[in-house]
Design a protein around this motif. Structure first.
Motif, PDB file in Angstrom:
ATOM      1  N   LEU A   6      -2.632 -11.122 -35.035  1.00 60.35           N
ATOM      2  CA  LEU A   6      -2.251  -9.706 -35.021  1.00 60.35           C
ATOM      3  C   LEU A   6      -0.825  -9.540 -35.548  1.00 60.35           C
ATOM      4  O   LEU A   6      -0.542  -8.663 -36.366  1.00 60.35           O
ATOM      5  N   PHE A   7       0.062 -10.407 -35.071  1.00 61.38           N
ATOM      6  CA  PHE A   7       1.454 -10.319 -35.524  1.00 61.38           C
ATOM      7  C   PHE A   7       1.554 -10.667 -37.005  1.00 61.38           C
ATOM      8  O   PHE A   7       2.295 -10.023 -37.752  1.00 61.38           O
ATOM      9  N   GLU A   8       0.792 -11.669 -37.445  1.00 61.67           N
ATOM     10  CA  GLU A   8       0.826 -12.047 -38.857  1.00 61.67           C
ATOM     11  C   GLU A   8       0.315 -10.924 -39.745  1.00 61.67           C
ATOM     12  O   GLU A   8       0.859 -10.672 -40.828  1.00 61.67           O
ATOM     13  N   ILE A   9      -0.761 -10.238 -39.313  1.00 63.44           N
ATOM     14  CA  ILE A   9      -1.277  -9.104 -40.086  1.00 63.44           C
ATOM     15  C   ILE A   9      -0.225  -8.012 -40.167  1.00 63.44           C
ATOM     16  O   ILE A   9      -0.004  -7.420 -41.233  1.00 63.44           O
ATOM     17  N   LEU A  10       0.435  -7.751 -39.051  1.00 60.67           N
ATOM     18  CA  LEU A  10       1.464  -6.719 -39.024  1.00 60.67           C
ATOM     19  C   LEU A  10       2.612  -7.066 -39.963  1.00 60.67           C
ATOM     20  O   LEU A  10       3.067  -6.222 -40.755  1.00 60.67           O
ATOM     21  N   TYR A  11       3.069  -8.307 -39.915  1.00 56.56           N
ATOM     22  CA  TYR A  11       4.167  -8.689 -40.800  1.00 56.56           C
ATOM     23  C   TYR A  11       3.716  -8.681 -42.262  1.00 56.56           C
ATOM     24  O   TYR A  11       4.488  -8.329 -43.151  1.00 56.56           O
ATOM     25  N   LYS A  17       3.560  -3.832 -48.037  1.00 56.51           N
ATOM     26  CA  LYS A  17       3.515  -2.363 -48.071  1.00 56.51           C
ATOM     27  C   LYS A  17       2.083  -1.837 -48.025  1.00 56.51           C
ATOM     28  O   LYS A  17       1.743  -0.997 -47.215  1.00 56.51           O
ATOM     29  N   GLU A  18       1.217  -2.335 -48.919  1.00 49.85           N
ATOM     30  CA  GLU A  18      -0.167  -1.864 -48.955  1.00 49.85           C
ATOM     31  C   GLU A  18      -1.076  -2.985 -49.425  1.00 49.85           C
ATOM     32  O   GLU A  18      -0.714  -3.780 -50.300  1.00 49.85           O
ATOM     33  N   THR A  19      -2.276  -3.053 -48.824  1.00 45.59           N
ATOM     34  CA  THR A  19      -3.230  -4.096 -49.167  1.00 45.59           C
ATOM     35  C   THR A  19      -4.635  -3.563 -48.945  1.00 45.59           C
ATOM     36  O   THR A  19      -4.829  -2.348 -48.784  1.00 45.59           O
ATOM     37  N   LEU A  24      -6.909  -9.042 -46.920  1.00 49.13           N
ATOM     38  CA  LEU A  24      -6.518  -9.588 -45.617  1.00 49.13           C
ATOM     39  C   LEU A  24      -7.519 -10.630 -45.134  1.00 49.13           C
ATOM     40  O   LEU A  24      -7.138 -11.673 -44.597  1.00 49.13           O
ATOM     41  N   ALA A  25      -8.809 -10.342 -45.328  1.00 50.97           N
ATOM     42  CA  ALA A  25      -9.851 -11.287 -44.900  1.00 50.97           C
ATOM     43  C   ALA A  25      -9.733 -12.607 -45.648  1.00 50.97           C
ATOM     44  O   ALA A  25      -9.865 -13.688 -45.063  1.00 50.97           O
ATOM     45  N   GLU A  26      -9.463 -12.513 -46.957  1.00 51.03           N
ATOM     46  CA  GLU A  26      -9.325 -13.729 -47.755  1.00 51.03           C
ATOM     47  C   GLU A  26      -8.067 -14.499 -47.367  1.00 51.03           C
ATOM     48  O   GLU A  26      -8.093 -15.729 -47.246  1.00 51.03           O
ATOM     49  N   TYR A  27      -6.974 -13.785 -47.130  1.00 55.68           N
ATOM     50  CA  TYR A  27      -5.705 -14.436 -46.794  1.00 55.68           C
ATOM     51  C   TYR A  27      -5.787 -15.156 -45.449  1.00 55.68           C
ATOM     52  O   TYR A  27      -5.296 -16.279 -45.306  1.00 55.68           O
ATOM     53  N   PHE A  28      -6.410 -14.515 -44.448  1.00 58.67           N
ATOM     54  CA  PHE A  28      -6.462 -15.100 -43.098  1.00 58.67           C
ATOM     55  C   PHE A  28      -7.741 -15.900 -42.861  1.00 58.67           C
ATOM     56  O   PHE A  28      -7.950 -16.413 -41.762  1.00 58.67           O
ATOM     57  N   THR A  34     -13.974  -8.871 -38.971  1.00 58.31           N
ATOM     58  CA  THR A  34     -12.936  -9.322 -38.039  1.00 58.31           C
ATOM     59  C   THR A  34     -11.616  -8.613 -38.322  1.00 58.31           C
ATOM     60  O   THR A  34     -10.899  -8.211 -37.389  1.00 58.31           O
ATOM     61  N   ILE A  35     -11.282  -8.433 -39.604  1.00 60.80           N
ATOM     62  CA  ILE A  35     -10.049  -7.730 -39.966  1.00 60.80           C
ATOM     63  C   ILE A  35     -10.065  -6.308 -39.445  1.00 60.80           C
ATOM     64  O   ILE A  35      -9.058  -5.824 -38.895  1.00 60.80           O
ATOM     65  N   TYR A  36     -11.210  -5.616 -39.576  1.00 61.64           N
ATOM     66  CA  TYR A  36     -11.284  -4.235 -39.085  1.00 61.64           C
ATOM     67  C   TYR A  36     -11.119  -4.180 -37.568  1.00 61.64           C
ATOM     68  O   TYR A  36     -10.501  -3.263 -37.021  1.00 61.64           O
TER      69      TYR A  36
END
Length: 300
Positions: A6-11, A17-19, A24-28, A34-36
């Motif tokens: 959660l903190f990593e997604i926030l940072y 700025k925008e994604t 996000l799913a690919e990065y994590f 799960t991202i939603y």
């Protein structure tokens, strides 16, 4: 759900700025679903996340948002700052900048508790530069070549996939994969010269059986020795030998230990001058006396 993600997604959102949810799913390395769910949890926590549907859609934070430090408790904030300060002390400039930003976010003062200088007292900043270069190629997965000097003073040219830098026994080492011999090797940074960067890169994920235990082999046998040192050499004795190998008495220090039977062993022993006496083995004592005689012959 791990609070860490959660903190990593926030940072990530603060930084990018925008994604998109797919990005996000690919990065994590999780599913879009799960991202939603993670984004919903952040919304419930009061984080102003904005989602837009359609071809121009995406995920972003309200521009006026400032990270709420209550997302992490006081201990977690301090641990993050300690980790970042440790990294910034290793000449990693990007972490120094991140450390300052996170310190401002958490509104915490920090004690400058650690500093690392890779040079010895008589060296220039060459080792610092070498460390920074290797750090960069490791992150990029870039192939390098360099001249290497082994324990016997022999020079050879190596081409490797650099994996990791580590510190052990008062020295820095590089763990790397040597493709021409299909082996993992460890190289002492101080013996690496003329490092050249290739235009080629390697896929770290395709490397298999990477050793988890970091080892350094010189292929040199060890011998058992008993050495007697004068009292005034106490600080050097404790610098060079394990505490449990040292016995102290009124006359000085008796050291019973095992040492590599390198070509430089005699030079190491000679560095203690008249403050050392070899008790055992007899063969080493005889070699030591011959070395002294050879040195005297140079000046006669």
């Amino acid at each position: 759900m791990a609070k860490g993600r959660l903190f990593e997604i926030l940072y990530y959102l603060i930084d990018k700025k925008e994604t998109t949810a797919n990005e996000l799913a690919e990065y994590f390395e999780v599913s879009v679903r799960t991202i939603y769910r993670d984004l919903d949890r952040l919304l419930v926590a009061g984080i102003p996340i904005i989602t837009k549907q359609g071809s121009k859609g995406g995920v972003s934070l309200d521009k006026s948002y400032v990270l709420d430090k209550t997302l992490l408790d006081n201990h977690e904030q301090e641990q993050i700052l300690l980790a970042l300060q440790s990294l910034s002390s290793l000449q990693l400039d990007e972490y120094s900048d991140l450390f300052q930003r996170m310190k401002n976010i958490f509104q915490k003062e920090s004690h400058d508790w650690i500093e690392v200088d890779f040079t010895s007292w008589h060296q220039n900043k060459e080792m610092n530069d070498k460390f920074n270069l290797l750090k960069t190629v490791i992150f990029k997965h870039q192939i390098i070549s360099f001249e290497y000097i082994n324990a016997h003073g022999d020079k050879s040219y190596r081409t490797v996939f650099p994996i990791k830098i580590f510190f052990k026994a008062n020295a820095w080492y590089l763990q790397a994969y040597q493709s021409d011999k299909d082996v993992y090797r460890t190289y002492k940074l101080s013996r690496m010269n003329e490092i050249c960067l290739h235009e080629d890169y390697f896929d770290l994920h395709k490397l298999t059986n990477i050793p988890q235990v970091l080892e350094y082999h010189e292929d040199v046998k060890k011998i058992d020795v008993i050495l007697k040192f004068q009292k005034y050499l106490g600080s050097f004795v404790y610098d060079e030998f394990p505490y449990h190998d040292i016995t102290e008495d009124n006359d000085g220090y008796l050291v019973k230990t095992s040492v590599p039977n390198h070509q430089w062993l005699l030079s190491f022993l000679l560095s203690f001058g008249k403050g050392i006496e070899i008790i055992e083995p007899l063969e080493l004592k005889q070699e030591y006396v011959k070395e002294i005689q050879d040195i005297l012959n140079i000046y006669n």
